[in-house]
Design a protein around this motif. Structure first.
Motif, PDB file in Angstrom:
ATOM      1  N   UNK A   1       0.691   1.350  -4.878  1.00 35.83           N
ATOM      2  CA  UNK A   1      -0.319   1.026  -3.876  1.00 35.83           C
ATOM      3  C   UNK A   1      -0.783  -0.410  -3.902  1.00 35.83           C
ATOM      4  N   UNK A   2      -0.046  -1.253  -4.613  1.00 42.29           N
ATOM      5  CA  UNK A   2      -0.466  -2.651  -4.684  1.00 42.29           C
ATOM      6  C   UNK A   2       0.709  -3.551  -5.026  1.00 42.29           C
ATOM      7  N   UNK A   3       0.451  -4.859  -4.930  1.00 45.74           N
ATOM      8  CA  UNK A   3       1.479  -5.848  -5.238  1.00 45.74           C
ATOM      9  C   UNK A   3       1.856  -5.800  -6.715  1.00 45.74           C
ATOM     10  N   UNK A   4       3.139  -5.975  -6.977  1.00 47.75           N
ATOM     11  CA  UNK A   4       3.624  -6.103  -8.361  1.00 47.75           C
ATOM     12  C   UNK A   4       3.791  -7.577  -8.695  1.00 47.75           C
ATOM     13  N   UNK A   5       3.578  -7.892  -9.945  1.00 48.30           N
ATOM     14  CA  UNK A   5       3.787  -9.267 -10.406  1.00 48.30           C
ATOM     15  C   UNK A   5       5.250  -9.451 -10.769  1.00 48.30           C
ATOM     16  N   UNK A   6       5.825 -10.551 -10.296  1.00 47.46           N
ATOM     17  CA  UNK A   6       7.212 -10.893 -10.598  1.00 47.46           C
ATOM     18  C   UNK A   6       7.406 -10.976 -12.117  1.00 47.46           C
ATOM     19  N   UNK A   7       8.406 -10.254 -12.609  1.00 45.06           N
ATOM     20  CA  UNK A   7       8.621 -10.175 -14.047  1.00 45.06           C
ATOM     21  C   UNK A   7       8.901 -11.508 -14.711  1.00 45.06           C
ATOM     22  N   UNK A   8       9.541 -12.414 -14.003  1.00 51.30           N
ATOM     23  CA  UNK A   8       9.825 -13.726 -14.589  1.00 51.30           C
ATOM     24  C   UNK A   8       8.553 -14.493 -14.902  1.00 51.30           C
ATOM     25  N   UNK A   9       7.514 -14.254 -14.117  1.00 49.71           N
ATOM     26  CA  UNK A   9       6.243 -14.901 -14.413  1.00 49.71           C
ATOM     27  C   UNK A   9       5.638 -14.324 -15.694  1.00 49.71           C
ATOM     28  N   UNK A  10       5.825 -13.046 -15.896  1.00 48.45           N
ATOM     29  CA  UNK A  10       5.352 -12.417 -17.136  1.00 48.45           C
ATOM     30  C   UNK A  10       6.061 -13.042 -18.350  1.00 48.45           C
ATOM     31  N   UNK A  11       7.361 -13.254 -18.225  1.00 46.13           N
ATOM     32  CA  UNK A  11       8.090 -13.894 -19.330  1.00 46.13           C
ATOM     33  C   UNK A  11       7.523 -15.286 -19.584  1.00 46.13           C
ATOM     34  N   UNK A  12       7.284 -16.021 -18.516  1.00 45.54           N
ATOM     35  CA  UNK A  12       6.765 -17.384 -18.665  1.00 45.54           C
ATOM     36  C   UNK A  12       5.399 -17.397 -19.352  1.00 45.54           C
ATOM     37  N   UNK A  13       4.530 -16.493 -18.959  1.00 45.01           N
ATOM     38  CA  UNK A  13       3.203 -16.456 -19.573  1.00 45.01           C
ATOM     39  C   UNK A  13       3.321 -16.068 -21.045  1.00 45.01           C
ATOM     40  N   UNK A  14       4.163 -15.103 -21.353  1.00 49.10           N
ATOM     41  CA  UNK A  14       4.338 -14.711 -22.761  1.00 49.10           C
ATOM     42  C   UNK A  14       4.902 -15.878 -23.573  1.00 49.10           C
ATOM     43  N   UNK A  15       5.870 -16.567 -23.013  1.00 50.66           N
ATOM     44  CA  UNK A  15       6.422 -17.737 -23.715  1.00 50.66           C
ATOM     45  C   UNK A  15       5.304 -18.770 -23.980  1.00 50.66           C
ATOM     46  N   UNK A  16       4.451 -19.004 -22.989  1.00 51.36           N
ATOM     47  CA  UNK A  16       3.374 -19.983 -23.179  1.00 51.36           C
ATOM     48  C   UNK A  16       2.386 -19.503 -24.241  1.00 51.36           C
ATOM     49  N   UNK A  17       2.055 -18.220 -24.205  1.00 54.31           N
ATOM     50  CA  UNK A  17       1.119 -17.684 -25.206  1.00 54.31           C
ATOM     51  C   UNK A  17       1.701 -17.793 -26.613  1.00 54.31           C
TER      52      UNK A  17
ATOM     53  N   UNK B   1       0.822  -1.214   0.000  1.00 53.43           N
ATOM     54  CA  UNK B   1       0.000   0.000   0.000  1.00 53.43           C
ATOM     55  C   UNK B   1       0.849   1.255   0.000  1.00 53.43           C
ATOM     56  N   UNK B   2       2.052   1.141   0.551  1.00 57.13           N
ATOM     57  CA  UNK B   2       2.900   2.334   0.657  1.00 57.13           C
ATOM     58  C   UNK B   2       3.846   2.490  -0.523  1.00 57.13           C
ATOM     59  N   UNK B   3       3.786   1.577  -1.513  1.00 54.59           N
ATOM     60  CA  UNK B   3       4.658   1.818  -2.666  1.00 54.59           C
ATOM     61  C   UNK B   3       3.960   2.753  -3.659  1.00 54.59           C
ATOM     62  N   UNK B   4       4.680   3.118  -4.723  1.00 56.64           N
ATOM     63  CA  UNK B   4       4.143   4.133  -5.621  1.00 56.64           C
ATOM     64  C   UNK B   4       2.882   3.688  -6.359  1.00 56.64           C
TER      65      UNK B   4
END
Lengths: 357, 357, 357
Positions: free
Chosen positions: B248-264, B243-246
């Protein structure tokens, strides 16, 4: 279909307070072969990082033939087996005592579970009562891997006779002499793998460890964990039914809260590689999806194991806390009085001792 | 408990910019035995479909002794090992370079990871600095399976000395000659199993592939994936802290984004069966639960592998895009300038060549 | 990149009604080696508890060499293989027929799948049509493990010729004589492990079983399950795309609904250890995240298996119901007419018979 409760025929709606009598035994359904798949799912659901449970070379260097399954995964699976017979109509899980982790479980082992009623006490309003059971989980060879007592408040089918009272004596702790057999254990390999030099000697009674991580709980996560444990208690899964409970929503299974707190506590208790016993504990307040869990440990005592200079036991108080930074939690807070404390567990772990110079 | 940073005693709150000096080495904690359970969890979390990683007969026909673990599952697990020492207090993951996938990992292999600081640069405000590290993951035989460089912005404990500057030279690419040893590989079995005849020869520099699938990300999914990788960065898990970051919420780990893009990207790059190298890349913008990911690839070049007529490398630019249909994305969009582009990766895959007539 | 539909080159956007002609065959992509990891993930996603599928000693006592993979996990994985070729552009899954579970699948087996178009019928508006396919899943030895027919409404690329009509004859049921080979099965061990004495003889046509559990479905859960099955239908994953459908949101894959209903039905059908056939069924209404599923079974008939006194078949009607307590569901409700009924399945299970006295 014959749906009247009868010997050998569990009623579809589960048992009620009137069905429990001291001495009644239950052989719980659906034994479970624990697999590497369960271990992986457990890591995904909790973030557990003890190398003993996820690094085979470390496990072998510590004297195990393979990675043993995480103690709390075993606990939660065994607990789940008891739910249909013991706590399907539970109103609350009141407490644990005398929980003993007696032997490691390996992938491929099959856990079966049985329980015996050791106490009953009707509540004065007649609508419910407390049921005390002693449960034991055994592997495919019949060896005990986990035994424990717990007591739950169970709804009455019609009216519980308030004269029913048989409260068992429960030991206040599991003495070190009753811990499982760790004689073949060579614990120091753990320290090489955890990245931490902290050992038994570095902790002292009264030490407070505020673990830095926090974990926000989601509906999918706690339901997936609870399904993995084949725990069927409806309060964790059925949002429509839950609308009519006092909270108006699903409750998170307390065993999952213990698992998350154990995983969070890796940073600070890196070398606490095994749980030897849970002396007692309560789920002091309910946890819901959206809550963020934190974990504080207080060191209660350092205990020697007979004949071991290389490993000792630490008795710890685990506090599971929700939705507040630990530094803002009053240090004197006893679990029961603070609505932010959801878990208060008294247990013992094994930790390598510093090697003699 | 002794909680002062000391040699061999990682501080509970992690390391800060001042703790990093060029040449400092970290042997990361908690090696990990990768299992079939991890592979299944990875499929459930990403939808990965490369037959090499999920069909044992295909893997054997391609010259492997079993299904190798998905390249990005290996990457994410190895990366996760480095987090407690390198990026626990990271403000941002700035980039990758020289990422080499050197040897296959099989179920049962144990990955350990070490890193060395290769550069540091204090930011002018003194509140943070950039740390460059070279990391290597090895298996139980000590063989390198993955090496990579990355740089992260790390918070300073008090004030970073702005005179600290040692920026390493990072190679702009991994030359084909430095790819892992694929000499025993017989790639054509892959084409039989992917349902696609598209091969190396069918792609040309400049080709744009808009993969048709999209994946909406949920809190449970990215947290489960990140826990599976035993990545402990708090920003992914602790909604209260976030809540106190710029944002205000959780960020998704970038490596998971790479994995999802690879799967897509399977639909369109069906026969790109292995990642050989990541030349560079950035997480251009943050991703949050609720975002829907899409993936575009642009073919950069076709490269021959020495002595191989049956398989070649494709150098690709992977664009991860959120919350917009790809056909509405300007074709000229360079990653950094478009807030909808969250990932911009320059990497090389292996693809079978068309068989000589 | 060559993206024009051509033999052996599946179009990225999938096939449309015009691409299907009676007799066209598809060898579906990405065979799958099913593992213990998949079995664990399936338990975590559904709560399945049949001991045959999770307790190896029980499976062996029943005549299997190991735990067979849950019938519906096999079904969903096999079904998932067909999606890219058959239902990528499906508007609706209209029905199933003649689904035969022919041989057990064990961890380590690899499932491949092929389909043949057996019927087509353009809709009068020309915008879509119905495609009928017969699909078969085989293991690595080429043995059939599952065969089934289904029909789906598929969008037309431009305009479907309304004169196209070739409706296949589909059998109204799978006769008992066409069930798989269960000759080596010794079913009674199942009863010892399920905690229930209910057997084939205890059920009678017309019996209604309202299973007590309920399961609220979350986006993460159904997407994880559908990814585990490597089912790529966009409607389950892409919330942005889904905004433009008639519901404005993601739909839950119907096979996951069947799996959850099967898991819920354990309490009441404890000894229905295997699915022998699905005679027919429809997803009567869509299911969305947030819905709570319940399951009712109606016993249709008791059927003998040739030469078996120890095991019989029960033909059942499975009703999946959402967001209403089953006791409030009118007993006469036929699936199609009640918007709360989402699943109406006609199928047969195997159940031990009571032992002769």
């Amino acid at each position: 279909m014959n749906d009247v409760p009868a010997p050998g025929l569990r009623p579809l709606e589960g048992y009620f307070f009137e069905d429990y009598a001291v001495g009644r035994r239950f052989e719980h359904a659906t034994p479970r072969t624990v697999t590497e798949g369960d271990a992986a799912a457990y890591i995904a659901l909790t973030g557990a990082r003890q190398p003993l449970h996820c690094a085979a070379p470390v496990a072998r260097a510590m004297g195990y033939r393979a990675c043993p399954i995480d103690d709390l995964l075993v606990f939660n699976i065994a607990f789940g087996k008891t739910v249909p017979d013991i706590s399907y109509n539970a109103i609350a899980n009141l407490g644990y005592a005398d929980v003993r982790f007696l032997a490691p479980v390996f992938a491929g082992d099959t856990i079966a579970c049985a329980s015996e009623v050791i106490g009953v006490k009707a509540n004065s309003n007649g609508k419910s009562g407390v049921v005390y059971v002693r449960s034991r989980a055994t592997n495919q060879d019949g060896a005990e891997v986990l035994t424990w007592s717990r007591w739950v408040m169970v709804a009455a089918r019609s009216a519980a006779d308030p004269r029913i009272t048989a409260i068992p004596e429960l030991p206040p702790e599991v003495p070190v002499s009753k811990f499982g057999d760790f004689s073949r254990l060579t614990p120091h390999a753990s320290r090489l793998a955890t990245g931490s030099a902290r050992c038994w000697d570095d902790y002292a009674p009264g030490d407070v460890i505020d673990h830095p991580g926090g974990m926000t709980l989601e509906e999918s996560d706690h339901m997936s964990a609870t399904r993995l444990y084949q725990n069927t208690a409806r309060i964790h899964f059925d949002a429509l039914l839950a609308k009519s409970n006092q909270f108006g929503k699903r409750l998170i299974y307390g065993g999952h809260v213990i698992s998350v707190c154990r995983a969070l506590s890796f940073d600070g208790l890196e070398n606490a590689f095994a749980i030897a016993a849970i002396h007692g504990g309560t789920h002091a307040n309910p946890t819901f999806a959206g809550d963020t869990l934190y974990c504080r440990h207080v060191v209660v005592s350092r205990d020697d194991l007979a004949g071991r200079k290389d490993v000792g036991a630490l008795r710890l108080r685990m506090l599971g806390v929700k939705n507040v930074e630990l530094r803002k939690l009053p240090p004197s807070a006893a679990g029961e009085k603070n609505p932010l404390v959801v878990l208060d567990l008294d247990y013992s772990v094994l930790v390598p001792k510093r090697k003699a110079p």
